[in-house]
Scaffold this motif. Structure first.
Motif, PDB file in Angstrom:
ATOM      1  N   PRO A 109       0.427  -0.840  -0.195  1.00  0.00           N
ATOM      2  CA  PRO A 109      -0.223   0.443   0.028  1.00  0.00           C
ATOM      3  C   PRO A 109       0.939   1.306   0.207  1.00  0.00           C
ATOM      4  O   PRO A 109       0.379   2.268  -0.222  1.00  0.00           O
ATOM      5  CB  PRO A 109      -0.675  -0.136   0.715  1.00  0.00           C
ATOM      6  N   LYS A 110       1.965   1.250   0.243  1.00  0.00           N
ATOM      7  CA  LYS A 110       3.063   2.566   0.393  1.00  0.00           C
ATOM      8  C   LYS A 110       3.799   2.538  -0.540  1.00  0.00           C
ATOM      9  O   LYS A 110       5.157   3.077  -0.443  1.00  0.00           O
ATOM     10  CB  LYS A 110       3.548   2.075   1.634  1.00  0.00           C
ATOM     11  N   ALA A 111       4.117   1.399  -1.893  1.00  0.00           N
ATOM     12  CA  ALA A 111       4.477   1.744  -2.740  1.00  0.00           C
ATOM     13  C   ALA A 111       4.957   3.055  -3.714  1.00  0.00           C
ATOM     14  O   ALA A 111       4.409   3.750  -3.739  1.00  0.00           O
ATOM     15  CB  ALA A 111       4.440   0.529  -3.898  1.00  0.00           C
ATOM     16  N   MET A 112       6.529   3.278  -3.832  1.00  0.00           N
ATOM     17  CA  MET A 112       6.646   4.200  -4.581  1.00  0.00           C
ATOM     18  C   MET A 112       7.263   4.117  -5.850  1.00  0.00           C
ATOM     19  O   MET A 112       7.250   3.168  -5.684  1.00  0.00           O
ATOM     20  CB  MET A 112       8.017   4.958  -3.546  1.00  0.00           C
ATOM     21  N   GLU A 113       7.599   5.263  -6.788  1.00  0.00           N
ATOM     22  CA  GLU A 113       8.051   4.751  -8.022  1.00  0.00           C
ATOM     23  C   GLU A 113       9.410   4.228  -8.040  1.00  0.00           C
ATOM     24  O   GLU A 113       9.353   2.866  -8.907  1.00  0.00           O
ATOM     25  CB  GLU A 113       7.763   6.082  -8.762  1.00  0.00           C
ATOM     26  N   ILE A 114       9.806   3.904  -7.554  1.00  0.00           N
ATOM     27  CA  ILE A 114      11.099   3.451  -6.953  1.00  0.00           C
ATOM     28  C   ILE A 114      11.335   1.579  -6.764  1.00  0.00           C
ATOM     29  O   ILE A 114      11.920   1.147  -7.341  1.00  0.00           O
ATOM     30  CB  ILE A 114      12.763   4.240  -5.675  1.00  0.00           C
ATOM     31  N   CYS A 115       9.659   1.222  -5.861  1.00  0.00           N
ATOM     32  CA  CYS A 115       9.531   0.205  -5.493  1.00  0.00           C
ATOM     33  C   CYS A 115      10.572  -0.848  -6.978  1.00  0.00           C
ATOM     34  O   CYS A 115      10.719  -1.880  -6.709  1.00  0.00           O
ATOM     35  CB  CYS A 115       8.742   0.242  -4.549  1.00  0.00           C
ATOM     36  N   SER A 116       8.897  -0.450  -8.021  1.00  0.00           N
ATOM     37  CA  SER A 116       8.944  -1.615  -8.933  1.00  0.00           C
ATOM     38  C   SER A 116      10.293  -1.321  -9.752  1.00  0.00           C
ATOM     39  O   SER A 116      10.447  -2.068 -10.589  1.00  0.00           O
ATOM     40  CB  SER A 116       8.089  -0.844 -10.026  1.00  0.00           C
ATOM     41  N   ARG A 117      11.347  -0.826  -9.256  1.00  0.00           N
ATOM     42  CA  ARG A 117      12.308  -0.063 -10.286  1.00  0.00           C
ATOM     43  C   ARG A 117      13.821  -0.819  -9.484  1.00  0.00           C
ATOM     44  O   ARG A 117      14.362  -1.152 -10.214  1.00  0.00           O
ATOM     45  CB  ARG A 117      13.123   0.825 -10.598  1.00  0.00           C
ATOM     46  N   LYS A 118      13.728  -0.886  -8.292  1.00  0.00           N
ATOM     47  CA  LYS A 118      15.152  -0.929  -7.893  1.00  0.00           C
ATOM     48  C   LYS A 118      15.019  -1.786  -7.023  1.00  0.00           C
ATOM     49  O   LYS A 118      13.529  -1.420  -5.588  1.00  0.00           O
ATOM     50  CB  LYS A 118      15.577  -0.048  -7.099  1.00  0.00           C
ATOM     51  N   ILE A 119      16.229  -2.642  -6.610  1.00  0.00           N
ATOM     52  CA  ILE A 119      15.933  -3.953  -5.796  1.00  0.00           C
ATOM     53  C   ILE A 119      15.933  -2.668  -4.144  1.00  0.00           C
ATOM     54  O   ILE A 119      17.550  -2.270  -3.644  1.00  0.00           O
ATOM     55  CB  ILE A 119      17.065  -5.111  -5.851  1.00  0.00           C
ATOM     56  N   PRO A 120      15.742  -3.306  -3.136  1.00  0.00           N
ATOM     57  CA  PRO A 120      16.005  -2.168  -1.729  1.00  0.00           C
ATOM     58  C   PRO A 120      16.977  -3.114  -1.153  1.00  0.00           C
ATOM     59  O   PRO A 120      16.991  -4.389  -0.962  1.00  0.00           O
ATOM     60  CB  PRO A 120      14.462  -2.225  -0.893  1.00  0.00           C
ATOM     61  N   PRO A 121      17.693  -2.314  -0.275  1.00  0.00           N
ATOM     62  CA  PRO A 121      18.918  -2.889   0.035  1.00  0.00           C
ATOM     63  C   PRO A 121      18.352  -2.796   1.531  1.00  0.00           C
ATOM     64  O   PRO A 121      17.775  -2.737   2.395  1.00  0.00           O
ATOM     65  CB  PRO A 121      20.096  -1.577   0.367  1.00  0.00           C
ATOM     66  N   ASN A 122      19.481  -3.713   2.940  1.00  0.00           N
ATOM     67  CA  ASN A 122      18.815  -4.503   4.175  1.00  0.00           C
ATOM     68  C   ASN A 122      19.591  -2.762   5.050  1.00  0.00           C
ATOM     69  O   ASN A 122      20.241  -2.145   4.896  1.00  0.00           O
ATOM     70  CB  ASN A 122      19.616  -5.262   5.003  1.00  0.00           C
ATOM     71  N   VAL A 123      17.977  -2.100   5.363  1.00  0.00           N
ATOM     72  CA  VAL A 123      18.683  -0.972   6.485  1.00  0.00           C
ATOM     73  C   VAL A 123      18.563  -1.013   7.997  1.00  0.00           C
ATOM     74  O   VAL A 123      17.793  -1.859   8.090  1.00  0.00           O
ATOM     75  CB  VAL A 123      17.895   0.650   5.335  1.00  0.00           C
ATOM     76  N   GLU A 124      19.526  -0.458   8.140  1.00  0.00           N
ATOM     77  CA  GLU A 124      19.464  -0.773  10.342  1.00  0.00           C
ATOM     78  C   GLU A 124      18.724   0.805  10.255  1.00  0.00           C
ATOM     79  O   GLU A 124      19.001   2.057  10.405  1.00  0.00           O
ATOM     80  CB  GLU A 124      20.669  -0.861  10.491  1.00  0.00           C
ATOM     81  N   VAL A 125      17.959   0.301  11.159  1.00  0.00           N
ATOM     82  CA  VAL A 125      16.638   1.650  11.729  1.00  0.00           C
ATOM     83  C   VAL A 125      16.385   0.837  13.450  1.00  0.00           C
ATOM     84  O   VAL A 125      15.823   0.157  13.645  1.00  0.00           O
ATOM     85  CB  VAL A 125      15.480   1.330  10.632  1.00  0.00           C
ATOM     86  N   ASN A 126      16.904   2.047  13.834  1.00  0.00           N
ATOM     87  CA  ASN A 126      17.337   1.336  15.675  1.00  0.00           C
ATOM     88  C   ASN A 126      17.115   0.190  15.645  1.00  0.00           C
ATOM     89  O   ASN A 126      16.156  -0.015  16.556  1.00  0.00           O
ATOM     90  CB  ASN A 126      15.635   2.487  15.961  1.00  0.00           C
ATOM     91  N   ASN A 127      18.697  -0.454  15.495  1.00  0.00           N
ATOM     92  CA  ASN A 127      18.618  -1.846  15.828  1.00  0.00           C
ATOM     93  C   ASN A 127      17.461  -3.059  15.684  1.00  0.00           C
ATOM     94  O   ASN A 127      17.820  -3.595  15.794  1.00  0.00           O
ATOM     95  CB  ASN A 127      18.236  -1.759  17.902  1.00  0.00           C
ATOM     96  N   ARG A 128      17.129  -2.341  13.976  1.00  0.00           N
ATOM     97  CA  ARG A 128      16.457  -3.194  13.657  1.00  0.00           C
ATOM     98  C   ARG A 128      16.208  -3.211  12.118  1.00  0.00           C
ATOM     99  O   ARG A 128      17.229  -2.332  11.650  1.00  0.00           O
ATOM    100  CB  ARG A 128      15.501  -2.454  13.710  1.00  0.00           C
ATOM    101  N   MET A 129      16.672  -4.480  11.381  1.00  0.00           N
ATOM    102  CA  MET A 129      16.498  -4.807   9.671  1.00  0.00           C
ATOM    103  C   MET A 129      15.416  -4.197   9.050  1.00  0.00           C
ATOM    104  O   MET A 129      14.921  -4.980   9.481  1.00  0.00           O
ATOM    105  CB  MET A 129      17.816  -6.075  10.226  1.00  0.00           C
TER     106      MET A 129
END
Ligand SMILES: Nc1ncnc2c1ncn2[C@@H]1O[C@H](COP(=O)(O)OP(=O)(O)OP(=O)(O)O)[C@@H](O)[C@H]1O
Ligand code: NI
Length: 312
Positions: free
Chosen positions: A284-304
């Motif tokens: 439901p929150k997909a943006m334009e970039i989401c269909s084009r690029k593979i998202p990386p693993n991001v660390e946010v507040n001790n969470r991946m």
């Protein structure tokens, strides 16, 4: 740190071509922690778990699995076999497949122990009684045959057998799916007790509320990707990935009266996954970039989290 998985990628040869059932998964398990792996059917949970002890028919394409300081992927067959059942043991969904229907419970348990350890029969029998206590089975059940027990009791016996050689890690693949809710909860209580004995557990489950309540960490898998990984409490209180949010919204909450919103659609065919983020067609929150690029693993507040909503 007992187990560290880095960039694990596992491939199957399916009828419709090669598929990556586990793709770039990194996570870790501390000693005495319970990690639940959740996600819809076909998302790679079992493949991930079985790959740790090379019970998956899939081929490990890359990655590392460090267990107790050893890289499991570099061990030979014999070394892996020694590890299985001893340092790492498994519990499956159907306890009947792991029990010999023709042998008494006690005999089977004693034999398992004696096959691996040079102790006397009396000592083994004492251990069996202790194990039965841990899983809450009356000691006189030692003389029962598997079919004389309920499904829940059989699963407890299997758990007792799985910990009879003092494993460091227990991998349980949907061990409670065939059981009713109250028995499920009891099994989870036993797992909790095991973690207090410093056994680490990887639990594969469809039951997100149970996982949230009972585990230390949660790994959310989708289409072979690890979408979110972090402390269970944090993940439940503020899910970061829209898929995690979707999973939480799709099951009733015992404590909060809110509307159930089932996740729309289905996980993709892994032989032909969507471009970009594998979740984007359902997101439901997909943006334009989401269909084009593979998202990386991001660390946010001790969470991946693996999502373009986070990071830069
Ligand atoms: N032996 C195999 N050969 C080819 N493909 C396989 C094999 N085993 C599993 N798969 C595929 O790999 C993907 C992941 O399967 P896996 O069993 O790991 O998922 P899961 O999350 O455990 O699912 P479930 O919740 O249904 O048990 C699925 O698409 C499945 O069809
Ligand atoms: Ni599975």
């Amino acid at each position: 740190m007992l187990l560290q998985i880095e960039d694990l990628t596992v491939e199957y040869q399916s009828e419709r071509g090669k598929i990556l059932a586990v793709d770039g998964v990194s996570l870790s398990v501390n000693s005495g922690n319970l990690l639940s792996v959740v996600g819809e059917s076909g998302c790679g949970k079992s493949t991930l778990a079985y790959s740790i002890i090379r019970l998956s028919p899939g081929k490990v394409k890359k990655g590392k699995i460090i267990f107790n300081g050893k890289d499991l992927l570099s061990l030979n067959k014999k070394e892996i076999r020694q590890l299985r059942g001893k340092d790492i043991s498994m519990v499956f969904q159907d306890p009947m497949t792991s029990l010999d229907p023709l042998e008494k419970i006690g005999t089977q348990m004693v034999e398992t122990i004696l096959a691996h350890e040079k102790i006397s029969k009396t000592e083994a029998l004492n251990r069996v009684q202790e194990l039965l206590n841990i899983v809450g089975i009356p000691e006189d059940r030692i003389n029962s045959y598997p079919h004389q027990l309920s499904g829940g009791q059989r699963q407890r016996i299997i758990i007792a057998m799985a910990i009879s050689l003092n494993p460091k890690l227990l991998i349980a693949d949907e061990p409670t799916t065939a059981l009713d809710v109250i028995v499920q909860d009891k099994i989870l209580e036993i797992f909790k007790e095991l973690t207090s004995r410093n056994i680490s557990i990887i639990l594969i489950t469809h039951d997100l509320p149970l996982a949230v309540e009972r585990s230390d960490f949660i790994a959310v898998m989708y289409a072979g990707w690890l979408m979110e990984f972090g402390r269970a409490k944090d993940v439940a209180a503020s899910p970061l990935h829209p898929y995690t949010q979707g999973l939480i919204d799709s099951v009733p909450d015992l404590w909060v009266d809110r509307k159930i919103k089932p996740l729309k659609g289905f996980p993709p065919d892994l032989a032909n996954p969507p471009s970009g983020c594998r979740f984007h067609p359902r997101c439901p929150k997909a943006m334009e970039i989401c269909s084009r690029k593979i998202p990386p693993n991001v660390e946010v507040n001790n969470r991946m989290v693996r999502c373009f909503l986070y990071g830069n």
